[in-house]
Design an enzyme around this catalytic site. Structure first.
Site, mmCIF file in Angstrom:
data_model
loop_
_atom_site.group_PDB
_atom_site.id
_atom_site.type_symbol
_atom_site.label_atom_id
_atom_site.label_comp_id
_atom_site.label_asym_id
_atom_site.label_seq_id
_atom_site.Cartn_x
_atom_site.Cartn_y
_atom_site.Cartn_z
ATOM 1 N N HIS A 13 -6.299 -7.147 3.518
ATOM 2 C CA HIS A 13 -5.289 -6.086 3.719
ATOM 3 C C HIS A 13 -5.980 -4.873 4.333
ATOM 4 O O HIS A 13 -6.681 -4.143 3.647
ATOM 5 C CB HIS A 13 -4.640 -5.697 2.387
ATOM 6 C CG HIS A 13 -3.503 -4.750 2.549
ATOM 7 N ND1 HIS A 13 -2.274 -4.931 1.947
ATOM 8 C CD2 HIS A 13 -3.382 -3.597 3.264
ATOM 9 C CE1 HIS A 13 -1.467 -3.942 2.271
ATOM 10 N NE2 HIS A 13 -2.117 -3.106 3.075
ATOM 11 N N HIS A 15 -5.701 -1.605 7.458
ATOM 12 C CA HIS A 15 -5.029 -0.854 8.525
ATOM 13 C C HIS A 15 -6.091 -0.331 9.482
ATOM 14 O O HIS A 15 -7.036 0.339 9.049
ATOM 15 C CB HIS A 15 -4.267 0.344 7.957
ATOM 16 C CG HIS A 15 -3.201 -0.048 6.984
ATOM 17 N ND1 HIS A 15 -1.890 -0.269 7.357
ATOM 18 C CD2 HIS A 15 -3.254 -0.283 5.652
ATOM 19 C CE1 HIS A 15 -1.188 -0.613 6.285
ATOM 20 N NE2 HIS A 15 -1.987 -0.629 5.238
ATOM 21 N N ARG A 17 -4.901 0.881 12.787
ATOM 22 C CA ARG A 17 -4.187 1.677 13.810
ATOM 23 C C ARG A 17 -4.383 1.045 15.188
ATOM 24 O O ARG A 17 -4.498 -0.149 15.310
ATOM 25 C CB ARG A 17 -4.623 3.151 13.776
ATOM 26 C CG ARG A 17 -4.774 3.769 12.370
ATOM 27 C CD ARG A 17 -3.570 3.571 11.480
ATOM 28 N NE ARG A 17 -3.745 4.258 10.195
ATOM 29 C CZ ARG A 17 -3.024 4.000 9.117
ATOM 30 N NH1 ARG A 17 -2.085 3.057 9.130
ATOM 31 N NH2 ARG A 17 -3.212 4.665 8.012
ATOM 32 N N ASN A 41 1.925 -2.063 10.651
ATOM 33 C CA ASN A 41 2.778 -0.849 10.606
ATOM 34 C C ASN A 41 2.344 0.192 11.635
ATOM 35 O O ASN A 41 1.996 1.310 11.300
ATOM 36 C CB ASN A 41 2.824 -0.262 9.187
ATOM 37 C CG ASN A 41 1.465 0.178 8.661
ATOM 38 O OD1 ASN A 41 0.440 -0.381 9.045
ATOM 39 N ND2 ASN A 41 1.454 1.168 7.793
ATOM 40 N N LYS A 99 4.929 -9.311 6.892
ATOM 41 C CA LYS A 99 4.846 -8.228 5.912
ATOM 42 C C LYS A 99 6.199 -7.580 5.678
ATOM 43 O O LYS A 99 6.872 -7.169 6.625
ATOM 44 C CB LYS A 99 3.857 -7.164 6.427
ATOM 45 C CG LYS A 99 3.698 -5.926 5.540
ATOM 46 C CD LYS A 99 2.851 -6.192 4.314
ATOM 47 C CE LYS A 99 2.833 -4.999 3.364
ATOM 48 N NZ LYS A 99 1.789 -4.024 3.672
ATOM 49 N N HIS A 136 4.934 -5.027 0.317
ATOM 50 C CA HIS A 136 4.679 -3.692 -0.223
ATOM 51 C C HIS A 136 5.684 -3.571 -1.357
ATOM 52 O O HIS A 136 6.860 -3.318 -1.126
ATOM 53 C CB HIS A 136 4.879 -2.606 0.831
ATOM 54 C CG HIS A 136 4.568 -1.238 0.277
ATOM 55 N ND1 HIS A 136 3.448 -0.535 0.628
ATOM 56 C CD2 HIS A 136 5.203 -0.490 -0.660
ATOM 57 C CE1 HIS A 136 3.404 0.603 -0.067
ATOM 58 N NE2 HIS A 136 4.466 0.651 -0.847
ATOM 59 N N HIS A 174 -1.794 -4.784 -2.778
ATOM 60 C CA HIS A 174 -2.318 -3.588 -3.466
ATOM 61 C C HIS A 174 -1.621 -3.310 -4.798
ATOM 62 O O HIS A 174 -0.979 -2.278 -4.974
ATOM 63 C CB HIS A 174 -2.264 -2.350 -2.567
ATOM 64 C CG HIS A 174 -1.009 -2.173 -1.751
ATOM 65 N ND1 HIS A 174 0.248 -2.191 -2.304
ATOM 66 C CD2 HIS A 174 -0.826 -1.972 -0.431
ATOM 67 C CE1 HIS A 174 1.132 -2.009 -1.350
ATOM 68 N NE2 HIS A 174 0.522 -1.876 -0.202
ATOM 69 N N LEU A 219 -0.387 4.917 -1.334
ATOM 70 C CA LEU A 219 0.812 4.280 -1.881
ATOM 71 C C LEU A 219 0.592 2.781 -2.010
ATOM 72 O O LEU A 219 0.072 2.179 -1.070
ATOM 73 C CB LEU A 219 2.020 4.547 -0.963
ATOM 74 C CG LEU A 219 2.546 5.992 -1.025
ATOM 75 C CD1 LEU A 219 3.586 6.228 0.055
ATOM 76 C CD2 LEU A 219 3.138 6.294 -2.409
ATOM 77 N N ASP A 247 -6.844 -2.289 1.687
ATOM 78 C CA ASP A 247 -5.818 -1.324 2.101
ATOM 79 C C ASP A 247 -6.466 -0.069 2.684
ATOM 80 O O ASP A 247 -5.897 1.028 2.593
ATOM 81 C CB ASP A 247 -4.863 -0.972 0.964
ATOM 82 C CG ASP A 247 -3.568 -0.330 1.469
ATOM 83 O OD1 ASP A 247 -3.265 -0.451 2.672
ATOM 84 O OD2 ASP A 247 -2.870 0.301 0.662
ATOM 85 N N HIS A 251 -6.409 8.099 8.039
ATOM 86 C CA HIS A 251 -5.573 9.156 8.626
ATOM 87 C C HIS A 251 -6.517 10.289 9.015
ATOM 88 O O HIS A 251 -7.470 10.570 8.279
ATOM 89 C CB HIS A 251 -4.555 9.687 7.609
ATOM 90 C CG HIS A 251 -3.485 8.709 7.244
ATOM 91 N ND1 HIS A 251 -2.317 8.572 7.975
ATOM 92 C CD2 HIS A 251 -3.410 7.814 6.235
ATOM 93 C CE1 HIS A 251 -1.562 7.629 7.413
ATOM 94 N NE2 HIS A 251 -2.205 7.151 6.366
ATOM 95 N N ALA A 263 -0.372 9.270 3.175
ATOM 96 C CA ALA A 263 -0.868 8.369 2.121
ATOM 97 C C ALA A 263 -1.884 7.404 2.711
ATOM 98 O O ALA A 263 -1.634 6.789 3.744
ATOM 99 C CB ALA A 263 0.299 7.586 1.533
HETATM 100 O O1 DOR Z 1 -1.449 4.474 1.208
HETATM 101 C C1 DOR Z 1 -0.985 3.727 2.045
HETATM 102 N N1 DOR Z 1 -1.274 3.868 3.356
HETATM 103 N N2 DOR Z 1 -0.121 2.776 1.661
HETATM 104 C C2 DOR Z 1 0.541 2.027 2.546
HETATM 105 O O2 DOR Z 1 1.313 1.216 2.129
HETATM 106 C C3 DOR Z 1 0.377 2.251 3.998
HETATM 107 C C4 DOR Z 1 -0.891 2.875 4.310
HETATM 108 C C5 DOR Z 1 -0.969 3.421 5.719
HETATM 109 O O3 DOR Z 1 -0.634 2.687 6.657
HETATM 110 O O4 DOR Z 1 -1.370 4.567 5.891
HETATM 111 ZN ZN ZN Z 2 -1.453 -1.191 3.349
#
Ligand code: DOR
Ligand code: ZN
Length: 343
Positions: A13, A15, A17, A41, A99, A136, A174, A219, A247, A251, A263
């Site tokens: 899992h 991310h 970007r 996402n 997802k 999720h 998560h 999250l 996860d 950011h 988040a």
């Molecule tokens: O904290 C999180 N950040 N939870 C998620 O489900 C998405 C993720 C994000 O893409 O930033």
């Molecule tokens: Zn995630």
């Protein structure tokens, strides 16, 4: 123990970007992990096989020459995802799951699913071709307390879903609560969960340690200590239904240290150090190789990586920030010391 060698782990899992940001962060994962599930996402979301394959090419193009890292692709389930799209995803051989983001649950989830039961034909196609649903698991009803949203999702959405689709495979992503641990343990075969390093190491007090701590905000949000203990117990129990998914969700610093902060915790560079710390604190370092390297591939029907990764016991201070495209990203544990690092 001064070092631990395990089959090269995978991140189920992640991310990363897109664009320059992806080039900055994916390198950290590729240096440590053999494969990673790349979450879809993006804006706009990766909701077709064609988009997933193009995203995969962009990911591969960021890797250093000679890297054998494999990005594993996932489609973003929308109200418009058809059974034909599911079959195309499976036929590609490169899409490994789909997802579910309930609309509004988290970062870039506005294209998420508004009414899951309307997607029953699509979910039936997933069960038929053997593509797992990654969830999720949080309800989005604003009247439900944020600390109860995972448990409410499992009761009101996941449970009936598994009943309607008795062969659909599912990963509750998560997980953050004892309720989720119990749900997975009681579920029929084909149901598993990923666990992040932050949910193994921190409870919700970490959000307010002497002031608001935006870099501890993700999250589903951190929960009470009893829940952290339940997650630690599950992760170190040797139960193959619980496996590694960081996860890691980068950011830019200024978007987290803001009046309305994003988040996500960034853990890609040092995820294995964080997990080793949590497992060692639980007296269960010997359980790390199965959790990090074997149970995930078993669920996804993939081979365990043939090469290895070694962690050494050596104090290592987490940098204050890493490059993130034109910005910087602050990692979890920034400026603090961990007792393990990748050799
Ligand atoms: O904290 C999180 N950040 N939870 C998620 O489900 C998405 C993720 C994000 O893409 O930033
Ligand atoms: Zn995630």
């Amino acid at each position: 123990m001064t070092s631990i060698t395990l089959p090269r782990p995978d991140d189920w899992h992640l991310h990363v970007r897109d664009g320059a940001a992806m080039a900055s962060v994916l390198a950290h994962t590729a240096a440590v992990f053999g494969r990673a599930i790349l979450m879809p996402n993006l804006k706009p979301p990766i909701d077709t096989t064609a988009k997933a394959l193009a995203y995969r090419e962009r990911a591969l193009a960021t890797l250093p020459a000679g890297s054998t890292f494999q990005p594993l692709m996932v489609l973003y389930l929308t109200d418009a995802t058809t059974p034909d799209e599911v079959r195309a995803a499976k036929a590609s051989g490169l899409v490994h799951a789909i997802k579910l983001y309930p609309a509004g649950a988290t970062t870039n989830s506005d294209h998420g699913v508004s009414q899951l039961d309307r997607l029953d034909p699509t979910l039936a196609a997933m069960a038929e071709v053997g593509l797992p649903l990654l969830v999720h698991g949080e309800v989005t009803d604003p009247s439900v307390d944020i600390f109860d949203r995972e448990a409410a999702f499992l009761d009101t959405i996941a449970e009936p879903l598994l009943e309607r689709h008795p062969t659909l495979r599912m990963v509750v992503e998560h997980i953050t609560t004892a309720d989720a641990v119990a749900f997975v343990k009681a579920a029929r075969p084909g149901v598993a969960a990923t666990i992040t390093p932050q949910h193994l190491l921190l409870n919700r007090n970490a959000l307010f340690e002497g002031g608001v701590r935006p870099h501890h905000y993700c999250l589903p949000v951190l929960k009470r200590e009893v829940h952290r203990q339940a997650l630690l117990q599950a992760a170190t129990s040797g139960d193959p239904r619980f496996f590694l998914g960081t996860d890691s969700a980068p950011h830019a610093k200024h978007t987290k240290e803001a009046a309305c902060g994003c988040a996500g915790c960034f853990t890609a560079p040092h995820a294995m150090s964080l997990y080793a710390t949590a497992f060692e604190d639980a007296g269960a370092l010997d359980k790390l190789p199965d959790f990090a390297s074997r149970f995930g591939p078993a669920f996804y029907g993939l081979p365990v990586n043939a090469d290895t990764l070694t962690l050494v016991r050596e104090p290592w201070t987490v940098p204050d920030a890493y490059t993130f495209g034109e910005d910087v990203v602050v990692p979890l544990w920034a400026g603090k010391t961990l007792g393990w690092r990748v050799a």
